[in-house]
Structure formats: C-alpha cells, structure tokens
Design a protein around this motif. Structure first.
Motif, PDB file in Angstrom:
ATOM      1  N   THR A  29       1.076  -0.976   0.188  1.00  0.00           N
ATOM      2  CA  THR A  29       0.084   0.239   0.056  1.00  0.00           C
ATOM      3  C   THR A  29       1.505   0.964  -0.254  1.00  0.00           C
ATOM      4  O   THR A  29       0.738   2.152  -0.793  1.00  0.00           O
ATOM      5  CB  THR A  29      -1.518   0.489   1.019  1.00  0.00           C
ATOM      6  OG1 THR A  29      -1.867  -1.399   1.380  1.00  0.00           O
ATOM      7  CG2 THR A  29      -1.272   1.235   0.915  1.00  0.00           C
ATOM      8  N   PHE A  74       2.038   6.795  10.726  1.00  0.00           N
ATOM      9  CA  PHE A  74       2.604   5.879  10.987  1.00  0.00           C
ATOM     10  C   PHE A  74       2.920   4.562  11.299  1.00  0.00           C
ATOM     11  O   PHE A  74       3.998   4.160  11.877  1.00  0.00           O
ATOM     12  CB  PHE A  74       4.570   6.893  11.906  1.00  0.00           C
ATOM     13  CG  PHE A  74       5.448   6.942  11.187  1.00  0.00           C
ATOM     14  CD1 PHE A  74       5.804   7.125  10.346  1.00  0.00           C
ATOM     15  CD2 PHE A  74       6.874   6.265  12.043  1.00  0.00           C
ATOM     16  CE1 PHE A  74       7.048   6.952   9.746  1.00  0.00           C
ATOM     17  CE2 PHE A  74       7.701   5.736  11.504  1.00  0.00           C
ATOM     18  CZ  PHE A  74       8.673   6.137  10.615  1.00  0.00           C
ATOM     19  N   LYS A 108      -0.940   8.862  16.827  1.00  0.00           N
ATOM     20  CA  LYS A 108      -2.457   9.268  17.592  1.00  0.00           C
ATOM     21  C   LYS A 108      -1.643  10.145  18.432  1.00  0.00           C
ATOM     22  O   LYS A 108      -2.345  11.201  18.959  1.00  0.00           O
ATOM     23  CB  LYS A 108      -2.914   8.074  18.093  1.00  0.00           C
ATOM     24  CG  LYS A 108      -2.414   7.522  19.128  1.00  0.00           C
ATOM     25  CD  LYS A 108      -3.567   6.175  19.132  1.00  0.00           C
ATOM     26  CE  LYS A 108      -3.158   5.226  20.230  1.00  0.00           C
ATOM     27  NZ  LYS A 108      -1.711   4.987  19.802  1.00  0.00           N
ATOM     28  N   ALA A 114      -3.755   8.042   7.950  1.00  0.00           N
ATOM     29  CA  ALA A 114      -3.646   7.595   9.343  1.00  0.00           C
ATOM     30  C   ALA A 114      -5.703   6.891   9.640  1.00  0.00           C
ATOM     31  O   ALA A 114      -5.930   5.974   9.395  1.00  0.00           O
ATOM     32  CB  ALA A 114      -3.722   8.587  10.615  1.00  0.00           C
ATOM     33  N   GLY A 164      -3.708   8.228   1.410  1.00  0.00           N
ATOM     34  CA  GLY A 164      -3.470   6.901   1.707  1.00  0.00           C
ATOM     35  C   GLY A 164      -4.227   6.232   2.797  1.00  0.00           C
ATOM     36  O   GLY A 164      -5.280   4.558   2.725  1.00  0.00           O
ATOM     37  N   ALA A 165      -4.809   6.605   3.251  1.00  0.00           N
ATOM     38  CA  ALA A 165      -5.810   5.797   4.448  1.00  0.00           C
ATOM     39  C   ALA A 165      -7.432   6.342   3.205  1.00  0.00           C
ATOM     40  O   ALA A 165      -6.776   6.982   2.111  1.00  0.00           O
ATOM     41  CB  ALA A 165      -6.224   7.353   5.841  1.00  0.00           C
ATOM     42  N   ASN A 166      -8.073   5.287   4.105  1.00  0.00           N
ATOM     43  CA  ASN A 166      -9.764   5.531   3.686  1.00  0.00           C
ATOM     44  C   ASN A 166     -10.431   6.642   3.687  1.00  0.00           C
ATOM     45  O   ASN A 166     -10.129   6.864   5.238  1.00  0.00           O
ATOM     46  CB  ASN A 166      -9.785   4.098   3.701  1.00  0.00           C
ATOM     47  CG  ASN A 166      -9.518   2.848   2.651  1.00  0.00           C
ATOM     48  OD1 ASN A 166      -9.468   2.689   1.784  1.00  0.00           O
ATOM     49  ND2 ASN A 166      -9.486   1.564   3.318  1.00  0.00           N
ATOM     50  N   ASN A 189      -4.494   4.525  -2.741  1.00  0.00           N
ATOM     51  CA  ASN A 189      -4.113   3.441  -1.472  1.00  0.00           C
ATOM     52  C   ASN A 189      -4.660   1.354  -2.120  1.00  0.00           C
ATOM     53  O   ASN A 189      -4.461   1.131  -1.554  1.00  0.00           O
ATOM     54  CB  ASN A 189      -4.264   2.953   0.035  1.00  0.00           C
ATOM     55  CG  ASN A 189      -5.994   3.472  -0.155  1.00  0.00           C
ATOM     56  OD1 ASN A 189      -6.716   2.749  -1.169  1.00  0.00           O
ATOM     57  ND2 ASN A 189      -6.993   3.978   0.757  1.00  0.00           N
TER      58      ASN A 189
HETATM   59  P1  NAD Z   1      -2.372   1.023  11.474  1.00  0.00           P
HETATM   60  O1  NAD Z   1      -2.758   0.680  12.105  1.00  0.00           O
HETATM   61  O2  NAD Z   1      -0.829   0.501  10.504  1.00  0.00           O
HETATM   62  O3  NAD Z   1      -1.220   2.249  11.891  1.00  0.00           O
HETATM   63  C1  NAD Z   1      -2.719   3.600  11.526  1.00  0.00           C
HETATM   64  C2  NAD Z   1      -1.600   5.056  12.261  1.00  0.00           C
HETATM   65  O4  NAD Z   1      -2.522   6.000  12.142  1.00  0.00           O
HETATM   66  C3  NAD Z   1      -0.595   4.504  13.243  1.00  0.00           C
HETATM   67  O5  NAD Z   1       0.318   4.870  13.184  1.00  0.00           O
HETATM   68  C4  NAD Z   1      -1.473   5.645  14.593  1.00  0.00           C
HETATM   69  O6  NAD Z   1      -0.905   6.177  15.471  1.00  0.00           O
HETATM   70  C5  NAD Z   1      -1.793   6.688  13.799  1.00  0.00           C
HETATM   71  N1  NAD Z   1      -3.142   7.587  14.428  1.00  0.00           N
HETATM   72  C6  NAD Z   1      -4.644   7.091  14.529  1.00  0.00           C
HETATM   73  N2  NAD Z   1      -5.079   7.705  15.040  1.00  0.00           N
HETATM   74  C7  NAD Z   1      -4.515   8.800  14.784  1.00  0.00           C
HETATM   75  C8  NAD Z   1      -5.050  10.478  14.618  1.00  0.00           C
HETATM   76  N3  NAD Z   1      -6.259  10.627  15.847  1.00  0.00           N
HETATM   77  N4  NAD Z   1      -4.425  11.992  14.642  1.00  0.00           N
HETATM   78  C9  NAD Z   1      -3.138  10.775  14.098  1.00  0.00           C
HETATM   79  N5  NAD Z   1      -3.226  10.208  13.266  1.00  0.00           N
HETATM   80  C10 NAD Z   1      -2.871   8.662  13.771  1.00  0.00           C
HETATM   81  O7  NAD Z   1      -2.939   1.362  10.023  1.00  0.00           O
HETATM   82  P2  NAD Z   1      -2.527   1.088   8.047  1.00  0.00           P
HETATM   83  O8  NAD Z   1      -2.556  -0.594   7.958  1.00  0.00           O
HETATM   84  O9  NAD Z   1      -1.231   2.277   8.360  1.00  0.00           O
HETATM   85  O10 NAD Z   1      -3.722   1.704   7.566  1.00  0.00           O
HETATM   86  C11 NAD Z   1      -4.078   3.186   7.507  1.00  0.00           C
HETATM   87  C12 NAD Z   1      -4.854   3.872   7.199  1.00  0.00           C
HETATM   88  O11 NAD Z   1      -5.074   3.200   5.560  1.00  0.00           O
HETATM   89  C13 NAD Z   1      -6.466   3.405   6.854  1.00  0.00           C
HETATM   90  O12 NAD Z   1      -7.430   4.020   7.033  1.00  0.00           O
HETATM   91  C14 NAD Z   1      -6.501   2.226   5.863  1.00  0.00           C
HETATM   92  O13 NAD Z   1      -8.146   1.467   6.480  1.00  0.00           O
HETATM   93  C15 NAD Z   1      -5.429   2.243   5.191  1.00  0.00           C
HETATM   94  N6  NAD Z   1      -5.499   1.057   4.216  1.00  0.00           N
HETATM   95  C16 NAD Z   1      -4.928   0.555   4.678  1.00  0.00           C
HETATM   96  C17 NAD Z   1      -4.339  -0.306   3.770  1.00  0.00           C
HETATM   97  C18 NAD Z   1      -3.245  -1.728   4.277  1.00  0.00           C
HETATM   98  O14 NAD Z   1      -2.434  -2.208   3.166  1.00  0.00           O
HETATM   99  N7  NAD Z   1      -2.646  -1.522   5.620  1.00  0.00           N
HETATM  100  C19 NAD Z   1      -5.112  -0.793   2.979  1.00  0.00           C
HETATM  101  C20 NAD Z   1      -5.712   0.043   2.202  1.00  0.00           C
HETATM  102  C21 NAD Z   1      -5.782   1.577   2.561  1.00  0.00           C
END
Ligand code: NAD
Length: 433
Positions: free
Chosen positions: A207, A236, A260, A311, A332-334, A359
């Motif tokens: 991703t 991160f 977060k 995030a 990157g996030a949804n 993503n």
């Molecule tokens: P993860 O749990 O690995 O990381 C999430 C990060 O966001 C962490 O660093 C957390 O501390 C931070 N965070 C949480 N709340 C926060 C806030 N209030 N403010 C700032 N930062 C905050 O999750 P991920 O897999 O990296 O996914 C992140 C996003 O990407 C989500 O929306 C997920 O749906 C989307 N996504 C992920 C994938 C994947 O392959 N992992 C694929 C498509 C979409």
C-alpha cells in the motif's frame, strides 16, 4: 458551498437505512452519484450498482476462557461480483454495523475496478472488542465466523483479507477452517496470509509502495521534481511509515510524520529509517530527539509539496481544508477527505490522488497473492514490485486522462473509470432472468 449530496440527480432508494450524511461512506456514495451523473449512467444500472448482491448475518457463539458461552454477531456482504470473485477484508470492531459493512463492500468494488483487477467487492465484520479477548478466544471467534459464512467463501466466489483489528494470524485460521471443511488445502480462499503458507512477498509494503508510485506520477504531471520535494505524512503505521520511507528513498524530503499522540517535524528532513527504528524500540514517535513537535492539526496545514493522510477517515474537512498548503494530497487512508472539503481543495488547485486509487496497491498485491496461490508458483519480490508499479502507473494515467477529458477532479475521474468498468461488464453479461 454546493454540497454534492444536495443535487437533484441523486437516486437514494435506501436513504433511511443508509448512513448519515457526515459518515465517510455516505461521502463515498455522494461521489459515486456524481461520477454516475458524468458518465450518463442508465438509471437501471445505477439502481443495480446501489444495491449489494448478497448480505449475510450470522450468530457467532463461542466459549469464553471462563467457560461461559457468548454470542457475537457477524456480517458478510457481497456488493458486486460482475467482474469476478468478491474481494474484501474482515474487521473485528465494536463499531461494525451492517450498513458500514455494506458501504465498505461497495468501496471495495470501485477500488478493485479502478486498478482493473478481475474482482468484485465485499466486506465482513464481527461486532466484538478484540482488545478484551485472549488469543484462543479470537481463534475460536475467527473459526466459528468462518464456518458461519463458509457458503459464501471460496477462491472463485469471495476472498477475504485483513482489515481493522485482524491480521495474518487470523487469515491463517480462516484458511485452515475453510480447508478442513473442504478436506484439502485451499490457500487462495484468503489473502494477507503469512508468506510461509501462501502469502505474497511485498504484500506488507504494497500500500505504501503504491502511494509512493502515484505521488511520483502526480509530481510528473505537475512538472515538479522528485529530488528535494517536501512530504508530510499523517499516521506512521503500515501505510504511513512505508510511504514515508519509500518516498525518502526516491530523494524526497520527509519533513514531518505523526501518530495518534502527535507528530515530529524537521525542516531539514527526517531520517525515516531511524524514526522507524525508534518507533519499533519505543512504540511512540514523541520521544524521538532529532525533531520538533507538532500536533496532528498543525501537521495537516504545514507548508509542503505533498501531504499524505495515512491514519484515519475524515481528517480533512470543510473547516481545515482552507488552511492546507500542499500541492498534492495522496490519500493513503480510506476516506481521509470529507465530501464538503473536495470543492475547497479543487478551487485551491490542489491535486488530490483519491483513496480508491492511491491506496489500491494493497489489494493489487492481494490479487497477486491469489494468482500465485492458484498457480502454485511464487514470484520473487522484484517481480511483485515491478508488476505493482505497472498497474499503479497505468491506473494513474487512465484516471488522469479521464479527468482531463471530462474536466473533473482526479477523485471523480477515478470513480468514473471504475463505475464505467463495472457497468460495461453488466451490459455485456445482460440481465439474467
Ligand atoms: P496502522 O494501524 O498500521 O497505522 C495507523 C497509524 O495512524 C498509526 O501510526 C496510528 O498511531 C495513527 N493514528 C491513529 N489515530 C490517529 C490520529 N487521531 N491522528 C493521527 N494519527 C493517528 O494502519 P494502516 O494499515 O497503516 O492503515 C492506515 C489507513 O490506511 C487506514 O485508513 C486503512 O484503512 C488504510 N488502508 C490500509 C491498507 C493496508 O494495506 N494496510 C490498505 C488500504 C487502505
């Protein structure tokens, strides 16, 4: 500001049961409507594409470690399978509802189609609080849920993957449960598995790698250099840290990242690998020494070339969008941008690479995993990465061309590309009666 969801060409057959207007998934369907309008999509097909094909609710009884029986509720929704087997994650969360699962399944349909994967879209979830459950309880829950939805699952019909609070350990239990029922090992029934049992190399980074590739394409489109381009990343975790690392490896300068609890900032650029090492050891960013501190709100409005929200959903809104000082936003996030922030960003000339494209690297390598499992032949990491790159680059270019032809944003163009693909298959297949 004219909100997309107030226009008259909306078809809202399920307004009462669908999600609230402020909900990120309703934001997504507002964009669906706008894209369908630009495509001049026939009203009949619009109706078809607004309805999930199949929705299943199952009771998931398990024995807790203390001997008591508890019953959880599980859902699985197949939104659309016109283009191929449904693909979509499973989440374990207290917030899971049938409407949310339904909307996320629709989202997966558009995401798979925008990168032209031969998949439809689905999603599943169990209403539970995994933080309060032991590993054996989670195993029993995963297995009982899998057996509850087993008639929907299969490499040719519906292929789950990890989502919120589910991981590769659980994907291994799903694969095992399904295989025990079928009396032979079926690796291709689920993706996001450990590499040792049919997972794909490169899946973990896919991703973030996709985010880096589309950002590079966006910079090219705007005639901006890659070397020294400033990047700010919110989040991160998997997506944020890998995006930051790969962008830095391309020569970009990562000014700030956050988790977060807040962010860290260094105008000279952060050593992303060192920050990753720090987070691995300390679990938090804020104790990192070689940087200043910024809040998550400040981070979003830092002056930068590229902003990567990686995030949460709904972090860029009508309120803070006017303060954003980036040239490119790579989602990157949804759902990080609410629908009412879209026109503000467009008017400011900010190029937003929308979530369903930005993503989609994750689901693309999930597709590679499914292909490798079915072929029984596994690719090396360079093959995975180069095939991912080809798909991300061509998908970006298709969306950019659609945006230019129709004078719409990249977001609406991405929805147009994907809805057009799903609609075309429906027309070719015709209506079975
Ligand atoms: P993860 O749990 O690995 O990381 C999430 C990060 O966001 C962490 O660093 C957390 O501390 C931070 N965070 C949480 N709340 C926060 C806030 N209030 N403010 C700032 N930062 C905050 O999750 P991920 O897999 O990296 O996914 C992140 C996003 O990407 C989500 O929306 C997920 O749906 C989307 N996504 C992920 C994938 C994947 O392959 N992992 C694929 C498509 C979409």
């Amino acid at each position: 500001m004219a909100h997309a969801h107030t226009r008259s060409w909306k078809i809202r057959p399920e307004k009462d049961t669908f999600l609230g207007a402020e909900n990120p998934f309703e934001s997504m369907m507002a964009r669906f409507d706008e894209a369908a309008h630009h495509l001049n999509l026939e009203p009949g097909l619009r109706r078809v594409l607004r309805h999930p094909e199949k929705q299943l609710i199952v009771a998931v009884p398990i024995q807790r470690d203390n001997g008591e029986i508890e019953v959880f509720t599980g859902y699985r929704v197949l939104y659309n399978t016109a283009r191929g087997p449904a693909k979509g994650g499973i989440r374990f969360d207290m917030q899971v509802t049938l409407d949310e699962v339904k909307a996320l399944a629709a989202w997966m349909t558009w995401k798979c189609a925008v990168v032209n994967l031969p998949f439809g879209g689905s999603k599943g979830g169990v209403v539970c609080d995994p933080a309060t459950m032991s590993t054996p309880e989670l195993e029993r829950l995963t297995r009982r849920y899998t057996s509850g939805i087993i008639d929907m699952l299969g490499p040719d019909s519906d292929v789950p993957a990890p989502d919120v609070n589910t991981n590769e350990r659980m994907m291994a239990w799903i694969m095992d449960t399904y295989s025990m029922h079928k009396r032979h090992t079926v690796t291709a029934v689920v993706t996001g598995k450990p590499v040792a049992m049919g997972g794909s190399l490169g899946r973990r980074e896919a991703t973030g790698r996709g985010c880096m590739i589309v950002t590079r394409e966006a910079l090219k489109q705007l005639g901006m250099p890659i070397q020294g381009t400033r990047v700010v990343v919110q989040g991160f975790g998997n997506v944020g840290s890998i995006s930051a690392l790969l962008m830095a490896e391309q020569g970009m300068k990562v000014l700030a990242v956050s988790d977060k609890d807040g962010g860290i900032y260094n105008a000279k650029g952060l050593d992303v690998r060192d920050v990753m090492r720090h987070v691995k050891e300390q679990k938090v960013l804020r104790t990192y020494q070689e940087a200043d501190h910024v809040s998550n709100a400040e981070l979003l409005t830092l002056e930068t070339d590229v902003l990567v929200p990686a995030a949460l959903e709904n972090v860029i809104t009508e309120e803070n969008a006017p303060g954003i000082r980036a040239r490119i936003i790579c989602e990157g996030a949804n759902g990080p941008t609410s629908a009412d922030a879209d026109p503000i960003l467009n008017d400011a000339g900010i190029l937003v690479v929308p979530d369903i494209l930005a993503n989609a690297g994750g689901v693309t390598v999930s597709y590679f995993e499914w292909v490798q499992d079915r072929g029984g032949y596994f690719w090396d990491e360079e093959t995975v990465n180069s095939r991912l790159e080809k798909i991300m680059v061509s998908s970006y270019q298709e969306c950019a061309a659609m945006a230019a032809r129709n004078k719409v944003s990249m977001r609406i163009a991405a929805y147009m590309v994907s809805i057009d693909r799903v609609a075309e298959v429906h027309r070719l297949r015709g209506m079975y009666a």
